[in-house]
Scaffold this active site. Structure first.
Site, PDB file in Angstrom:
ATOM      1  N   LYS A   1      39.469  50.704  32.551  1.00  0.00           N
ATOM      2  CA  LYS A   1      38.780  49.956  31.025  1.00  0.00           C
ATOM      3  C   LYS A   1      37.201  49.733  31.780  1.00  0.00           C
ATOM      4  O   LYS A   1      36.239  50.789  31.753  1.00  0.00           O
ATOM      5  CB  LYS A   1      39.209  49.250  30.221  1.00  0.00           C
ATOM      6  CG  LYS A   1      40.280  48.589  29.416  1.00  0.00           C
ATOM      7  CD  LYS A   1      40.666  47.494  29.017  1.00  0.00           C
ATOM      8  CE  LYS A   1      40.890  46.024  29.546  1.00  0.00           C
ATOM      9  NZ  LYS A   1      42.270  46.570  30.606  1.00  0.00           N
TER      10      LYS A   1
ATOM     11  N   ARG B   1      42.348  40.172  22.190  1.00  0.00           N
ATOM     12  CA  ARG B   1      43.596  40.126  23.194  1.00  0.00           C
ATOM     13  C   ARG B   1      45.096  39.268  22.742  1.00  0.00           C
ATOM     14  O   ARG B   1      45.608  39.705  23.001  1.00  0.00           O
ATOM     15  CB  ARG B   1      43.807  39.348  24.585  1.00  0.00           C
ATOM     16  CG  ARG B   1      42.632  40.570  25.086  1.00  0.00           C
ATOM     17  CD  ARG B   1      42.783  40.176  27.096  1.00  0.00           C
ATOM     18  NE  ARG B   1      41.438  41.162  27.696  1.00  0.00           N
ATOM     19  CZ  ARG B   1      41.707  41.676  28.591  1.00  0.00           C
ATOM     20  NH1 ARG B   1      42.760  41.178  29.556  1.00  0.00           N
ATOM     21  NH2 ARG B   1      40.952  41.941  29.425  1.00  0.00           N
TER      22      ARG B   1
ATOM     23  N   ARG C   1      42.244  48.089  44.057  1.00  0.00           N
ATOM     24  CA  ARG C   1      41.839  47.145  44.073  1.00  0.00           C
ATOM     25  C   ARG C   1      40.544  46.344  44.690  1.00  0.00           C
ATOM     26  O   ARG C   1      41.576  45.525  45.241  1.00  0.00           O
ATOM     27  CB  ARG C   1      41.334  47.317  42.135  1.00  0.00           C
ATOM     28  CG  ARG C   1      40.421  47.116  41.741  1.00  0.00           C
ATOM     29  CD  ARG C   1      39.953  46.596  40.047  1.00  0.00           C
ATOM     30  NE  ARG C   1      40.907  45.401  40.181  1.00  0.00           N
ATOM     31  CZ  ARG C   1      40.923  44.819  38.227  1.00  0.00           C
ATOM     32  NH1 ARG C   1      40.604  45.775  37.883  1.00  0.00           N
ATOM     33  NH2 ARG C   1      41.046  43.835  38.544  1.00  0.00           N
TER      34      ARG C   1
ATOM     35  N   ARG D   1      40.323  40.842  43.978  1.00  0.00           N
ATOM     36  CA  ARG D   1      40.736  39.923  42.902  1.00  0.00           C
ATOM     37  C   ARG D   1      41.209  38.402  43.257  1.00  0.00           C
ATOM     38  O   ARG D   1      42.471  39.391  43.150  1.00  0.00           O
ATOM     39  CB  ARG D   1      39.875  40.683  41.689  1.00  0.00           C
ATOM     40  CG  ARG D   1      39.083  40.998  41.150  1.00  0.00           C
ATOM     41  CD  ARG D   1      39.207  41.473  39.291  1.00  0.00           C
ATOM     42  NE  ARG D   1      39.840  41.048  39.063  1.00  0.00           N
ATOM     43  CZ  ARG D   1      40.391  41.418  37.026  1.00  0.00           C
ATOM     44  NH1 ARG D   1      39.156  42.251  37.288  1.00  0.00           N
ATOM     45  NH2 ARG D   1      40.765  41.456  36.369  1.00  0.00           N
TER      46      ARG D   1
ATOM     47  N   ARG E   1      49.711  38.801  33.696  1.00  0.00           N
ATOM     48  CA  ARG E   1      48.979  39.462  33.103  1.00  0.00           C
ATOM     49  C   ARG E   1      49.651  40.505  32.383  1.00  0.00           C
ATOM     50  O   ARG E   1      49.698  40.751  30.896  1.00  0.00           O
ATOM     51  CB  ARG E   1      48.230  39.752  34.224  1.00  0.00           C
ATOM     52  CG  ARG E   1      47.062  39.242  34.535  1.00  0.00           C
ATOM     53  CD  ARG E   1      46.392  39.728  35.877  1.00  0.00           C
ATOM     54  NE  ARG E   1      45.366  40.049  35.436  1.00  0.00           N
ATOM     55  CZ  ARG E   1      44.438  40.772  36.311  1.00  0.00           C
ATOM     56  NH1 ARG E   1      45.117  41.399  37.603  1.00  0.00           N
ATOM     57  NH2 ARG E   1      44.166  42.587  36.435  1.00  0.00           N
TER      58      ARG E   1
HETATM   59  P1  AP5 Z   1      39.601  49.005  36.218  1.00  0.00           P
HETATM   60  O1  AP5 Z   1      39.008  50.209  35.300  1.00  0.00           O
HETATM   61  O2  AP5 Z   1      39.136  48.561  36.870  1.00  0.00           O
HETATM   62  O3  AP5 Z   1      40.955  48.668  35.332  1.00  0.00           O
HETATM   63  P2  AP5 Z   1      40.756  47.660  33.928  1.00  0.00           P
HETATM   64  O4  AP5 Z   1      41.237  48.425  32.947  1.00  0.00           O
HETATM   65  O5  AP5 Z   1      39.558  47.017  33.760  1.00  0.00           O
HETATM   66  O6  AP5 Z   1      41.769  46.625  34.744  1.00  0.00           O
HETATM   67  P3  AP5 Z   1      40.888  44.737  34.201  1.00  0.00           P
HETATM   68  O7  AP5 Z   1      42.464  44.131  35.635  1.00  0.00           O
HETATM   69  O8  AP5 Z   1      40.103  44.334  34.916  1.00  0.00           O
HETATM   70  O9  AP5 Z   1      41.780  44.578  33.485  1.00  0.00           O
HETATM   71  P4  AP5 Z   1      42.013  43.189  32.482  1.00  0.00           P
HETATM   72  O10 AP5 Z   1      42.471  43.613  31.246  1.00  0.00           O
HETATM   73  O11 AP5 Z   1      43.626  42.107  33.452  1.00  0.00           O
HETATM   74  O12 AP5 Z   1      40.588  42.450  33.583  1.00  0.00           O
HETATM   75  P5  AP5 Z   1      39.663  41.912  32.497  1.00  0.00           P
HETATM   76  O13 AP5 Z   1      38.430  41.461  34.162  1.00  0.00           O
HETATM   77  O14 AP5 Z   1      39.234  42.882  31.055  1.00  0.00           O
HETATM   78  O15 AP5 Z   1      41.340  49.939  37.185  1.00  0.00           O
HETATM   79  C1  AP5 Z   1      41.246  49.457  38.170  1.00  0.00           C
HETATM   80  C2  AP5 Z   1      42.036  49.940  38.924  1.00  0.00           C
HETATM   81  O16 AP5 Z   1      42.395  51.289  39.591  1.00  0.00           O
HETATM   82  C3  AP5 Z   1      40.521  50.666  40.089  1.00  0.00           C
HETATM   83  O17 AP5 Z   1      40.379  49.967  41.058  1.00  0.00           O
HETATM   84  C4  AP5 Z   1      40.214  51.454  39.567  1.00  0.00           C
HETATM   85  O18 AP5 Z   1      39.823  52.333  41.252  1.00  0.00           O
HETATM   86  C5  AP5 Z   1      41.280  52.273  39.736  1.00  0.00           C
HETATM   87  N1  AP5 Z   1      42.044  54.076  38.898  1.00  0.00           N
HETATM   88  C6  AP5 Z   1      40.997  53.651  36.858  1.00  0.00           C
HETATM   89  N2  AP5 Z   1      41.041  54.551  37.142  1.00  0.00           N
HETATM   90  C7  AP5 Z   1      40.901  55.644  37.965  1.00  0.00           C
HETATM   91  C8  AP5 Z   1      42.225  56.187  37.804  1.00  0.00           C
HETATM   92  N3  AP5 Z   1      41.941  57.245  36.349  1.00  0.00           N
HETATM   93  N4  AP5 Z   1      42.993  56.955  38.527  1.00  0.00           N
HETATM   94  C9  AP5 Z   1      43.226  56.284  39.397  1.00  0.00           C
HETATM   95  N5  AP5 Z   1      42.561  55.466  39.832  1.00  0.00           N
HETATM   96  C10 AP5 Z   1      42.180  54.726  39.263  1.00  0.00           C
HETATM   97  O19 AP5 Z   1      40.419  40.428  31.986  1.00  0.00           O
HETATM   98  C11 AP5 Z   1      40.848  39.254  33.706  1.00  0.00           C
HETATM   99  C12 AP5 Z   1      40.869  37.545  33.445  1.00  0.00           C
HETATM  100  O20 AP5 Z   1      40.139  37.184  32.294  1.00  0.00           O
HETATM  101  C13 AP5 Z   1      42.101  37.771  32.177  1.00  0.00           C
HETATM  102  O21 AP5 Z   1      43.176  37.464  32.782  1.00  0.00           O
HETATM  103  C14 AP5 Z   1      42.372  37.004  31.809  1.00  0.00           C
HETATM  104  O22 AP5 Z   1      42.467  35.047  32.123  1.00  0.00           O
HETATM  105  C15 AP5 Z   1      40.584  36.671  31.434  1.00  0.00           C
HETATM  106  N6  AP5 Z   1      40.358  37.324  29.762  1.00  0.00           N
HETATM  107  C16 AP5 Z   1      39.950  38.762  29.204  1.00  0.00           C
HETATM  108  N7  AP5 Z   1      39.465  38.730  28.819  1.00  0.00           N
HETATM  109  C17 AP5 Z   1      39.772  38.310  28.265  1.00  0.00           C
HETATM  110  C18 AP5 Z   1      40.420  37.917  26.187  1.00  0.00           C
HETATM  111  N8  AP5 Z   1      39.906  38.250  25.695  1.00  0.00           N
HETATM  112  N9  AP5 Z   1      40.838  36.429  26.192  1.00  0.00           N
HETATM  113  C19 AP5 Z   1      41.480  36.140  26.633  1.00  0.00           C
HETATM  114  N10 AP5 Z   1      41.306  35.543  28.314  1.00  0.00           N
HETATM  115  C20 AP5 Z   1      40.495  36.977  28.446  1.00  0.00           C
HETATM  116 MG    MG Z   2      37.903  45.569  34.166  1.00  0.00          MG
END
Ligand code: AP5
Ligand code: MG
Length: 344
Positions: A139, A214, A253, A287, A298
């Site tokens: 994402k 979520r 990552r 991270r 997660r």
């Molecule tokens: P990346 O693009 O960073 O993945 P992502 O989908 O953004 O994954 P996140 O870990 O950021 O998602 P998340 O939902 O757990 O975290 P968030 O910050 O939203 O890609 C990952 C890796 O893969 C990278 O190294 C990239 O280079 C590689 N990659 C990407 N595409 C690729 C491809 N096509 N091929 C190869 N490699 C590739 O949330 C974090 C925390 O915040 C949650 O755990 C929670 O505590 C809180 N939080 C966030 N939103 C909420 C909510 N709505 N409600 C409550 N708590 C929340």
């Molecule tokens: Mg993300």
């Protein structure tokens, strides 16, 4: 000898035949003695030769063996160096290909010759799109490309919290423990942050909302907030990526200390300089929640709380699911094509 002959003479006396018998017997004894002596000598000389041979071999052993070892080591080292250089050049080549494909896509946008699908999407008055998918599904990687192609801003609430945590704000402190444990941040905090972000973002032509809602309660709260501020959700883009790939992506990552939207990967998107962000030169780090244990938690949260949200959007006909596997530009292209087909 003389003593023996005298003994023979005395034993045999004047008996000529007996003397002759003793003389014959004596000759045989002497012959046997000579033969034995000869055998002993040859045995000795063979032993000596084998001793010499052993000594020669022992003396000779260190030289040819160590030379062979040195040669083997040289070959192994050369093979290792060759393998490392092949891996390194394959990595550089893969990076170049990814980079140039991304660049082509962005250049195409800037020159006004973007893919037809993206051009049609741009004609829309607004595109209010929510990005969902398990952690690590891409994402955060896809959102800047889609944002540039569709000319709409990204609203990433998770990132907003990380910025607050780095700045040690009150809100950051309240969110830290939940994020660190891989749990969802309480809905009221999330909504507060989303409302704040929306107030300071121009969402007139739409937005890409990364990672929210979520759970089913948030889905309702977000819908209400968005409807009252910037209109409802037009489409929900869901990135489908399997569990093993999620682990591979998240443990590798690295994100930038200066800006958590600058994402790298030690294998898939390795930085040109070790530990340094390609975008701004900031230090890269792992991270807190990208450890195997927290990733597992997660994923459980995703399955139990977020998948029902995806199902809900599916049932309402607002879901666009694409595979998140493939190169970054190919996933971007797939997303644009799927959204275009969805909007018709
Ligand atoms: P990346 O693009 O960073 O993945 P992502 O989908 O953004 O994954 P996140 O870990 O950021 O998602 P998340 O939902 O757990 O975290 P968030 O910050 O939203 O890609 C990952 C890796 O893969 C990278 O190294 C990239 O280079 C590689 N990659 C990407 N595409 C690729 C491809 N096509 N091929 C190869 N490699 C590739 O949330 C974090 C925390 O915040 C949650 O755990 C929670 O505590 C809180 N939080 C966030 N939103 C909420 C909510 N709505 N409600 C409550 N708590 C929340
Ligand atoms: Mg993300």
């Amino acid at each position: 000898m003389n003593f023996t002959l005298e003994l023979v003479r005395q034993l045999a006396g004047s008996d000529q035949d007996l003397r002759e018998q003793w003389r014959e017997r004596w000759k045989r004894v002497k012959l046997q003695q000579r033969q034995l002596a000869g055998q002993r000598k040859s045995l000795e000389s063979r032993r000596g030769a084998s001793r010499d041979l052993r000594r020669d071999l022992l003396d000779a052993t260190p030289e040819p063996l160590s030379a062979a070892q040195r040669e083997a080591e040289r070959i192994i080292q050369a093979a290792q160096a060759e393998a490392e250089s092949i891996i390194e050049s394959a990595r550089i080549r893969a990076d170049e290909m990814t980079e140039s494909a991304s660049q082509m896509l962005l250049n195409a946008t800037e020159r006004g010759t973007m893919p037809a699908a993206a051009a049609r999407l741009l004609l829309r008055e607004h595109s209010r799109i929510v990005l969902v998918g398990p952690p690590g599904s891409g994402k955060g990687t896809q959102s800047p490309f889609l944002s540039k192609l569709l000319e709409i801003p990204v609203v990433n609430v998770g990132q907003m919290f990380r910025t607050n945590i780095s700045a040690r704000t009150k809100l950051g402190k309240r969110a830290y423990d939940f994020m660190h444990r891989g749990e969802l941040i309480p809905d009221n905090l999330m909504l507060e942050m989303l409302a704040d972000t929306l107030r300071s973002t121009d969402t007139g032509h739409g937005f890409l909302l990364d990672g929210m809602p979520r759970n089913l309660a948030q889905a309702e709260l977000v819908e209400d907030l968005l409807t009252s501020t910037s209109g409802g959700i037009d489409a929900v883009l869901n990135f489908d990526v399997g569990r093993d790939e999620v682990f591979r992506r998240l443990v590798g990552r690295r994100i930038c200390k200066n800006d958590s939207s600058h994402v790298a990967h030690i294998m898939y998107a390795a930085p040109l300089k070790y530990g340094t962000c390609d975008v701004c030169g900031g230090p890269l780090y792992l991270r807190d929640d990208d450890t195997r244990k927290v990733i597992g938690l997660r994923l459980e949260v995703w399955k139990s709380q977020s998948e029902p949200v995806v199902k809900k959007y599916g049932a309402e006909g607002r879901l666009v699911t694409i595979s998140g596997i493939g190169t970054v530009p190919s996933v971007t292209e797939r997303a644009v094509t799927a959204l275009n087909a969805y909007f018709g």
